[in-house]
Design an enzyme around this catalytic site. Structure first.
Site, PDB file in Angstrom:
ATOM      1  N   GLY A  36      75.003 -29.784  -9.667  1.00 40.39           N
ATOM      2  CA  GLY A  36      75.814 -28.966  -8.753  1.00 40.39           C
ATOM      3  C   GLY A  36      76.205 -29.759  -7.516  1.00 40.39           C
ATOM      4  O   GLY A  36      77.382 -29.809  -7.121  1.00 40.39           O
ATOM      5  N   HIS A  37      75.217 -30.429  -6.906  1.00 41.33           N
ATOM      6  CA  HIS A  37      75.513 -31.263  -5.739  1.00 41.33           C
ATOM      7  C   HIS A  37      76.480 -32.390  -6.101  1.00 41.33           C
ATOM      8  O   HIS A  37      77.409 -32.709  -5.359  1.00 41.33           O
ATOM      9  CB  HIS A  37      74.228 -31.901  -5.202  1.00 41.33           C
ATOM     10  CG  HIS A  37      73.185 -30.934  -4.713  1.00 41.33           C
ATOM     11  ND1 HIS A  37      71.970 -30.787  -5.332  1.00 41.33           N
ATOM     12  CD2 HIS A  37      73.167 -30.082  -3.661  1.00 41.33           C
ATOM     13  CE1 HIS A  37      71.236 -29.886  -4.686  1.00 41.33           C
ATOM     14  NE2 HIS A  37      71.944 -29.439  -3.667  1.00 41.33           N
ATOM     15  N   GLY A 147      79.439 -25.382  -2.125  1.00 41.65           N
ATOM     16  CA  GLY A 147      79.441 -24.812  -3.473  1.00 41.65           C
ATOM     17  C   GLY A 147      79.541 -23.297  -3.448  1.00 41.65           C
ATOM     18  O   GLY A 147      78.999 -22.647  -2.562  1.00 41.65           O
ATOM     19  N   ARG A 187      65.632 -25.009  -6.375  1.00 38.73           N
ATOM     20  CA  ARG A 187      64.476 -24.111  -6.499  1.00 38.73           C
ATOM     21  C   ARG A 187      64.103 -23.830  -7.950  1.00 38.73           C
ATOM     22  O   ARG A 187      63.011 -23.309  -8.202  1.00 38.73           O
ATOM     23  CB  ARG A 187      64.745 -22.796  -5.760  1.00 38.73           C
ATOM     24  CG  ARG A 187      64.723 -22.956  -4.241  1.00 38.73           C
ATOM     25  CD  ARG A 187      64.750 -21.609  -3.525  1.00 38.73           C
ATOM     26  NE  ARG A 187      64.443 -21.742  -2.104  1.00 38.73           N
ATOM     27  CZ  ARG A 187      65.357 -21.808  -1.132  1.00 38.73           C
ATOM     28  NH1 ARG A 187      66.651 -21.752  -1.428  1.00 38.73           N
ATOM     29  NH2 ARG A 187      64.994 -21.927   0.120  1.00 38.73           N
TER      30      ARG A 187
HETATM   31  P1  AMP Z   1      71.482 -26.931  -1.074  1.00 37.82           P
HETATM   32  O1  AMP Z   1      70.968 -28.321  -1.224  1.00 37.82           O
HETATM   33  O2  AMP Z   1      70.891 -25.957  -2.050  1.00 37.82           O
HETATM   34  O3  AMP Z   1      71.478 -26.456   0.340  1.00 37.82           O
HETATM   35  O4  AMP Z   1      73.011 -26.978  -1.506  1.00 37.82           O
HETATM   36  C1  AMP Z   1      73.903 -27.901  -0.899  1.00 37.82           C
HETATM   37  C2  AMP Z   1      75.299 -27.591  -1.354  1.00 37.82           C
HETATM   38  O5  AMP Z   1      75.377 -27.668  -2.776  1.00 37.82           O
HETATM   39  C3  AMP Z   1      75.759 -26.169  -0.970  1.00 37.82           C
HETATM   40  O6  AMP Z   1      77.127 -26.203  -0.590  1.00 37.82           O
HETATM   41  C4  AMP Z   1      75.556 -25.423  -2.252  1.00 37.82           C
HETATM   42  O7  AMP Z   1      76.417 -24.292  -2.385  1.00 37.82           O
HETATM   43  C5  AMP Z   1      75.917 -26.478  -3.280  1.00 37.82           C
HETATM   44  N1  AMP Z   1      75.327 -26.130  -4.564  1.00 37.82           N
HETATM   45  C6  AMP Z   1      74.017 -25.919  -4.838  1.00 37.82           C
HETATM   46  N2  AMP Z   1      73.849 -25.559  -6.121  1.00 37.82           N
HETATM   47  C7  AMP Z   1      75.086 -25.527  -6.677  1.00 37.82           C
HETATM   48  C8  AMP Z   1      75.590 -25.190  -7.976  1.00 37.82           C
HETATM   49  N3  AMP Z   1      74.791 -24.823  -8.963  1.00 37.82           N
HETATM   50  N4  AMP Z   1      76.929 -25.255  -8.176  1.00 37.82           N
HETATM   51  C9  AMP Z   1      77.763 -25.619  -7.162  1.00 37.82           C
HETATM   52  N5  AMP Z   1      77.347 -25.934  -5.921  1.00 37.82           N
HETATM   53  C10 AMP Z   1      76.028 -25.888  -5.674  1.00 37.82           C
END
Ligand code: AMP
Length: 279
Positions: A36-37, A147, A187
């Site tokens: 995703g990232h 995301g 997570r």
């Molecule tokens: P985090 O590290 O969880 O704070 O996420 C960092 C960025 O990655 C944020 O903009 C999230 O929305 C994006 N993100 C996390 N998981 C996904 C996913 N499965 N699909 C798309 N973007 C994601």
């Protein structure tokens, strides 16, 4: 690939690129990177000459009983993934770099943060808007990619950028899922094999809601009920299953325009979120 740990280093590098006429794309993360990232990195690379990815587990967006201490961290692995993905610089500050001990200034969005995750995680979005403001001031990006996995967060950031005249374009990227439908999340690592299997009820429920919608169902209670039923049958604890207008997150009883069907549920100690767009 550069690893920058201080504000002067990061800001200096961004200004060097800008002076050379290069644009800077930015992907803020909390690390423990997954596909995703990396999809956000690819979008930033398409849009900009240089890409900065930040890794910072932001303490101010965690509640007192949340998983700040346990949040998964693996910098060596993240660094390798960033290198392969063609990131130009990783901004990896320490907490003390980001927050003075007497930090006392906050950025607060007031219209969109009282519902969904804002209601179930008091103070969460104040931490998000504050840290993203700080990161924007440090990285000075032209484009920042978020995301849709965190749909409310993306909307709140877009509102903040508009309201406070940040000179950055926000791009919101599609939600990336595992092959079996589970929304990718750092997570997910917390889930036992049994919890992970049961957590598939979230995406299964959302797919059923989409199928109902495609067969003509427009009533919020029926669409949310399909999702809640799946999660309850898998013994998940529901935080919320809500239908809200996409423009302002106002709860809606019917799908009349663009809406967001958003879910947060716990399996064991792990709180997961997911969503679909309808209308
Ligand atoms: P985090 O590290 O969880 O704070 O996420 C960092 C960025 O990655 C944020 O903009 C999230 O929305 C994006 N993100 C996390 N998981 C996904 C996913 N499965 N699909 C798309 N973007 C994601």
């Amino acid at each position: 690939m550069m690893i920058l740990r201080t504000t002067p280093e990061m800001r200096g590098q961004s200004r060097t690129w800008h002076r050379a006429g290069e644009s800077v794309g930015f992907v803020p993360t909390m690390g423990f990177l997954h596909e995703g990232h990396l999809s956000l990195v690819r979008i930033a690379k398409e849009r900009c000459d240089r890409v900065v990815l930040s890794i910072f587990v932001n303490p101010t967006q965690f509640g007192p009983n949340e998983d700040l201490a346990a949040y998964p961290r693996d910098f060596a692995r993240d660094e390798a993934l960033c290198r392969t993905a063609g990131v130009d610089a990783v901004f990896y500050p320490e907490v003390a770099t980001m927050y003075a001990p007497d930090h006392s200034t906050w950025v607060v969005e007031e219209a969109l943060t009282g519902v969904l995750c804002g209601a179930s995680r008091p103070g969460h979005f104040r931490g998000v808007t504050t840290v993203v403001s700080k990161l924007f001031h440090i990285v000075e990006p032209d484009v920042a990619v978020f995301g849709r996995k965190d749909a409310q967060q993306a909307l709140v950031i877009e509102r903040m950028v508009r309201d406070l005249d940040f000179a950055v374009e926000i791009v919101v990227a599609p939600l990336v899922r595992e092959a079996d439908g589970l929304a990718m999340s750092s997570r997910n690592k917390y889930l036992s094999a049994d919890e992970r299997q049961r957590a598939l009820s979230i995406s299964r429920g959302l797919r059923q809601a989409v199928a109902l919608y495609e067969r003509g169902e427009r009533v919020g209670a029926a669409l949310c009920g399909a999702v809640a039923g799946e999660i309850a049958a898998a013994a998940g604890r529901i935080d919320y299953v809500e239908l809200v207008a996409r423009a302002d997150l106002r709860p809606v009883a019917q799908v009349e325009g663009p809406v967001l069907l958003a879910v947060a549920a716990r399996f064991g100690a792990t709180r997961l979120i997911d969503n679909v767009f309808l209308g």
